[in-house]
Each structure stands twice: as structure tokens, then as C-alpha cells.
Design an enzyme around this catalytic site. Structure first.
Site, PDB file in Angstrom:
ATOM      1  N   LYS A 185       0.863  -1.180   0.000  1.00  0.00           N
ATOM      2  CA  LYS A 185       0.000   0.000   0.000  1.00  0.00           C
ATOM      3  C   LYS A 185       0.899   1.229   0.000  1.00  0.00           C
ATOM      4  CE  LYS A 185      -0.988   2.690   2.637  1.00  0.00           C
ATOM      5  NZ  LYS A 185      -0.447   4.040   3.103  1.00  0.00           N
TER       6      LYS A 185
ATOM      7  N   THR B 215       2.830   6.541   3.771  1.00  0.00           N
ATOM      8  CA  THR B 215       3.488   5.363   4.304  1.00  0.00           C
ATOM      9  C   THR B 215       3.393   4.206   3.331  1.00  0.00           C
ATOM     10  OG1 THR B 215       3.061   5.966   6.568  1.00  0.00           O
ATOM     11  CG2 THR B 215       3.367   3.639   6.117  1.00  0.00           C
TER      12      THR B 215
ATOM     13  N   GLU C  52      -0.454   9.633  -5.328  1.00  0.00           N
ATOM     14  CA  GLU C  52      -1.506  10.619  -5.066  1.00  0.00           C
ATOM     15  C   GLU C  52      -1.509  11.745  -6.094  1.00  0.00           C
ATOM     16  OE1 GLU C  52      -0.494  11.764  -1.124  1.00  0.00           O
ATOM     17  OE2 GLU C  52      -1.705  10.187  -0.196  1.00  0.00           O
TER      18      GLU C  52
ATOM     19  N   ASN D   9      -3.557  16.458  -0.613  1.00  0.00           N
ATOM     20  CA  ASN D   9      -2.741  16.569   0.589  1.00  0.00           C
ATOM     21  C   ASN D   9      -3.013  17.826   1.400  1.00  0.00           C
ATOM     22  OD1 ASN D   9      -1.005  14.136   0.645  1.00  0.00           O
ATOM     23  ND2 ASN D   9      -0.593  14.845  -1.440  1.00  0.00           N
TER      24      ASN D   9
ATOM     25  N   SER E  55      -8.118  16.802   7.465  1.00  0.00           N
ATOM     26  CA  SER E  55      -9.235  17.617   7.924  1.00  0.00           C
ATOM     27  C   SER E  55     -10.546  16.912   7.629  1.00  0.00           C
ATOM     28  CB  SER E  55      -9.204  18.987   7.272  1.00  0.00           C
ATOM     29  OG  SER E  55      -9.138  18.869   5.880  1.00  0.00           O
TER      30      SER E  55
END
EC number: 2.3.1.35
Lengths: 383, 383
Positions: free
Chosen positions: B168, B179, B259, B378, B383
Site C-alpha cells: 500500500k 506510508t 496521489e 494533501n 481535515s
């Protein structure tokens, strides 16, 4: 008042046609003496633009009579022909101004890898020379803009003498975002060696501690020219402080106008075992893209601060680290501290304090957040 | 087939309630032997999450009976209480599985600085244990996802033995984006020392050469477990190559799912005086935000490549550097080369070749572009 705030200097800024949009793109700064002392600091990038290579040589003599600055082209990675272009630029300025070409510094900014249109640049120098005035500092500051939204000037006046300057760019000396060009002038009577000492001390803690996006330019140049026209020999410490103040002012203006930025991030590292440690940790925090994104989102994500600190070789114990964001100590002893909900992130300035609990040294690094606007601006820059 | 492709392993993946959205968040991988050998590689970040500190200790024994992995919380920067949580997790798994807690490795991923909800995690372990099967690899791979858009598995089968695995994250070991957690399993009969050699050799040129965004995680973990269930003692070189192939496959999947990325950038540095030089230059290019933006904009901006090379300490002469983008040598001898208009930038993969002309060593680094989507993802993560 920019580079003409000090007595003994004239300047001009014109549109020579280097920029396709017709904006001003050529600046000329002339030191009319009586002294022609100068010092310079240049990019530490090993890939240096032709004007940097040229100007480094000029500055070795400690004498600069004039500076030619152009936006609209960096003249970097242009090979021997690019260097010839810089040389021809200095010769042209020398001829029209009646100077020695070896005392003409050159600074360029713009896209890397393109030759300058010399058929526009050389006639532009003649036109700029014809427009030189003691009030030309503002126009010169405007002509060196690239992606700058505003032109940047600063002036400090002391007992009978002045230090003034202009800057372009949104970054720093080493490293630098967009190319940073800075010309400082003073009418204080200071020899080249004194200028060099004051300039290096000033840039070390101002422009060198600005780290907008971690990228180092091939063209960064900071020059300090002294005319001695005030006739005043300044106190050494007072002069150093005045130069530092102007550099600090201009450096803050660079950060405040960084490409696409929505936050100015002041990173103060305290409790460091050495100043080098403090700078290393500050830079690591300044360059952490995940943190820069979080701060853009007004998220006081202290975990990303710790993660950045952890990549350095500075002296610290992970379970003794403390981090404050806007004065709220959200991380204490490497773990959860005060409530992160207390952190007010609404303002443009964000203050991060990282306490390494390993000594008494400190350093301040200025950075910007990472935004979609930054991506957009830099995705389309050369197209 | 993931971690259960090799004989001797069972796995499970469930939703324990750690994630607020109810997605799977807890994975269990059990080695049923006969051999229980293991090796591990962990983040080089000095700020290490509690599960990393724990698992590093476990791996020192060379024996791992089970691995508990959770998404929904990194358990990093959580202090002594966070470490107690990891310990309690291992104890719970040991009790329900009838194992020694000192042989249970733990890996966590998610937000830094938050305690894990142990009232959900501990009962979750019991439930996961009840669902362990020889076909559970897929579910385990799904349960460790955070911002991953897809789960990632790879399998290589050789003469009578298999290496499989799951991963992952969208980054690397050192440094790491989000991570990265990886568990590899094999039924080959290899002792812990042999696993360690093969794993370190494999990660050094795969996960360690992925540099999606230059950020190093506090939690990166790569484990290789051997059951010996095939009864086959593999050829050492063949085993090393199989482990490398699975790592390479998973590393490429991480880059391909980074991402917000729109480009996978393959940076090959050739002509280097040493492999270290090649890696240093490759990383410098990989981390240059301005270049990453340019490539996102499909702009073959080789000047930013040279600018990045110039910040390194590698052996090279600026006027001997050559750079190709998608096989077009846009920079030759540090200056303008072939026409940049020839570079076809339409595809997701971008190949940069940087020739330092200083030797015969080389290295490949994989990176991603910098996009507005990366910023958005990011900016809002915690939030």
C-alpha cells in the site's frame, strides 16, 4: 527609490523587445562615482548561466561601473555562443557609456536554453543609456520582473548615507525558485572588501534562508555597488546592519510574492546544537511538499513537521522534540501536545517553531506553501 | 493472490472500525510454517512510529509468525502510550492465534499523532483471526489501503516455489510519500539470513529508488516471510531475482497510483562516475518541483533538469551534460540539442535520460509529476 536612492547612481528601465508581450525587459544601473567599488554573491548551482560566469570574473576586480540586467531570457545552457552574447552586451554598454567592458556586470533572467535576441538587446542598451536618470530606479526595478506580480525595492537611510536596492524573483540565492536578481547601491564610502564582508554576512541570513520551493537557479545574482558620493565613511557595524536590513526587506518581499503561494511560512528552529543543524532542519521542513500542502489547506499538521525533522542528521532525540504552530505547542516531547484546534490558520503568515532541545543555537528559514496555482503557473511557464 | 499465493500462509482483511468511512482497515497475515523465517526493512526516518520500533525488535530474532497491519492510523508520535498500544496489539494477536507476541510484527498507516482506537482494534483482531483463510490475500491487500485507488499485489512462481506480496502507499522506503507497507511471503525454504540478503538487495534498487514526492514516512515497512512449505531450497540467485521482481512490480504499482499524479517519470542517469553519483543526480531531478510541474504541463523543460543536476556534488562538467526526454536529446554538451518540439509528451510515462559523461555507472529513479490534484489531496488529508 530603489537603486537610485543613494547618491551617485543613475538607472533606466525600458522595453527592448526581449519579452513577446512588450513589457519592460532591460535595466541599466550606472555608478557615477567617485568610488566604483562592488561586491557580488552568485548562485552556488554548478550549472551557471553565461552572465553569472561573466559577472563573477568582473567582480573579482572589485570594480563595477555599470550593471546591465535583462528579463525575457536567462542565457543559461546556451554554450560558448551564449557567453559571447553576454560579452557583446558588456562591450555595447561600455562603448555607449564610455566605460571599460571588464567593469560591466551582466544579469539575466527568463527561460533556460534559449539564446537572447541580440538584434533587440544591443540597440536596447543604447536606448536605455539615453534614458539614464537619478530617478530611474523604479523603472529599472520594473524592467527586471518576470513572474513577479509587483516590483520590489527597499531603502535604508542612516547618518548621511543610504543603502537602497531592487530585487526580482520569488526565491533565493542558494537555492532559488525563479531566478533572483538583486542590485543594491550605496553612497557610503566603502571599499570593495568592506562591501564583500557586509554583503556575505547579510545574504547568509536573509536571501540564503529563503526557501520558497527548494529549486536553485542557474542565474541568481546579488550585487552591492558603492559610489562613495555621500563622502561619509560609515561605521562598519552600522553599514553591515543597513545592508542586512535592506536584504531582509527584499527577501521578505520575494517570499510575499512567490509564485502561486497563499502562505508565507516562517520556520524558526531553536534549541539546536549548532547553527548548521538549525538551518538543515529548517530547510528540511521548508521543502516538505506534504507539509506545504497541509499548510495551504490551513491544517496544522505537525506530524509532517516531525517527519521532516526525522530525515535530517541534526542532533536531537525524537522523544524530546517540541513543535509550535502559530504559538500553539501542538507537539510536546515528540508526541501530542496542546489541542490542534487552538491553532488559528486564517492568516497569510504561518509561524512554525521547532525546538530540538539539544542546544542553544537557532535559525529562521522562510518558505511558501504548495498550491494548485503554483502548479498551474509552473506547468505553463515555457509554453 | 497476494500474500497467500505461497503455500503455508493464511490471511484476512476486515473492517474493524478504525476508519470513519467503514472501509476495511485491519489485515492479518499468518505464517503456518513449517519454517517461520523473516526479514524486514524499515524507514530510515529517525522519527519512527511505534509499530516500526516494535517490529524492528521482532525482526532481530529472524522469526515472524504473524503480521498485524492496520490502516486508519499511523500510531506515530504517540509517545509511550502509543507503544503500549502496539504491544497490546501483538499480545492480542498472540493470544488468539496461540503464538509468542515477540514473533508478531505490527505495521500501521494513517494520520500521525493520533492514538489508535484500541476498543475497536483489539476485538477486530479476534474477528480477523476467525476469518483467516488460504485465499485471504486479496482481502488483506484491500484492508491496508489508505489513499490508494487500487490494492496492489504481485506474484512470481519459479520451480516449485513462489514469492508473492502486497503493498500500500504511493512512495518508497527512504524516503516515502504516504506510508508504504509491504508484506512479501514465500514458501521457499530460506533461513532468515538468506531472506535478509535477498530483501535488502531487492529494496535497494526498487522501493529505495522510488521518489514520488521526496517525503519520508515514519512508518515504512517491508517484510519478507518464508514458510518453507514448498519443501524446496531455491537457488540463491534465482530466489534473489524473484524477490527483486516482486518488489519491482509492486514499486511500479506504487508509482502508477501515486496521489494525484498524472505522469510516471523514469529517470535514468548514465555515464556516472559511481552508482552513488547516479542515484544522487536521479533523486535531485526527481525532487525538482519546477521540473515536476513542467512535466505535468507536458513541457520538455530540460533547463530544469540541468538546474537540478547542478545542485549535486556528482562528478561532471556542465558543458558535457547531455539530456534526453522521451529519447530526444534536447540538451547536448550542456547546451541546446535536438528540437524540443520533437518530444512527444502525450503519454503517462516520461523517460528522462541524463548522461553525466563522467563514467560508466548508472541508476534508475522513478518519480511522479506535481499536480493540482496532489495539492488538493494533501491539503485536505487530515481535515
Amino acid at each position: 527609490m530603489s537603486v537610485t536612492a543613494a547618491q551617485g547612481f543613475t538607472a533606466a528601465g525600458i522595453a527592448a523587445g526581449l519579452k513577446e508581450n512588450g513589457n519592460p525587459d532591460l535595466a541599466l544601473v550606472v555608478n557615477n562615482g567617485p568610488r566604483l567599488a562592488a561586491a557580488g554573491v552568485f548562485t552556488s548551482n554548478r550549472v551557471k548561466a553565461a552572465p553569472v560566469v561573466w559577472s563573477e570574473q568582473v567582480l573579482k576586480g572589485g570594480t563595477v561601473s555599470a550593471v546591465v540586467l535583462n528579463s525575457g531570457g536567462a542565457n543559461a545552457c546556451t554554450g560558448p555562443l551564449g557567453f559571447q552574447d553576454t560579452h557583446a552586451t558588456a562591450e555595447q554598454a561600455a562603448e555607449v557609456l564610455g566605460l571599460n567592458a571588464g567593469e560591466v556586470a551582466i544579469a539575466s533572467t527568463g527561460l533556460i536554453g534559449l539564446r537572447l535576441p541580440m538584434d533587440k538587446l544591443l540597440p536596447g542598451i543604447d536606448r536605455a543609456a539615453a534614458e539614464l536618470t537619478e530617478h530611474g530606479g523604479e523603472k529599472a526595478a520594473i524592467a527586471i520582473k518576470t513572474t513577479d506580480s509587483v516590483h520590489k525595492t527597499a531603502v535604508v537611510t542612516r547618518d548621511g548615507w543610504t543603502v537602497g536596492g531592487m530585487a526580482k524573483g520569488a526565491g533565493m540565492l542558494a537555492p532559488g525558485l525563479a531566478t533572483m536578481l538583486v542590485v543594491l547601491t550605496t553612497d557610503a564610502d566603502v571599499p570593495a572588501a568592506g562591501l564583500d564582508t557586509a554583503l556575505r554576512a547579510a545574504t547568509r541570513t536573509t536571501f540564503d534562508r529563503v526557501d520558497s520551493d527548494g529549486c536553485m537557479s542557474t542565474n541568481d545574482t546579488v550585487l552591492l555597488l558603492a559610489s562613495g558620493a555621500s563622502g561619509v565613511v560609515p561605521d562598519t557595524a552600522a553599514f553591515a546592519e543597513a545592508v542586512r536590513a535592506v536584504c531582509d526587506d527584499l527577501a521578505r518581499q520575494l517570499i510575499g510574492d512567490a509564485e502561486g503561494a497563499s502562505k508565507d511560512i516562517r520556520i524558526e528552529v531553536v534549541g539546536a546544537a549548532s547553527e548548521d543543524d538549525a538551518v538543515e532542519v529548517g530547510r528540511s521542513i521548508a521543502r516538505n511538499n506534504l507539509l506545504k500542502c497541509a499548510l495551504h489547506g490551513e491544517d496544522p499538521n505537525w506530524g509532517r513537521v516531525l517527519s521532516a525533522i526525522g530525515t535530517t542528521s541534526a542532533v536531537f532525540e525524537p522523544d524530546q522534540l517540541n513543535v509550535a504552530i502559530n504559538d500553539i505547542w501542538v507537539c510536546k516531547n515528540g508526541s501530542v501536545g496542546e489541542d490542534r484546534e487552538l491553532v488559528d490558520m486564517r492568516y497569510r503568515e504561518v509561524r512554525i517553531t521547532a525546538d530540538l532541545a539539544a542546544g542553544t543555537e537557532s535559525a529562521v528559514i522562510w518558505a511558501n506553501d504548495l498550491t494548485a496555482d503554483y502548479v498551474h503557473e509552473n506547468s505553463a511557464y515555457s509554453s
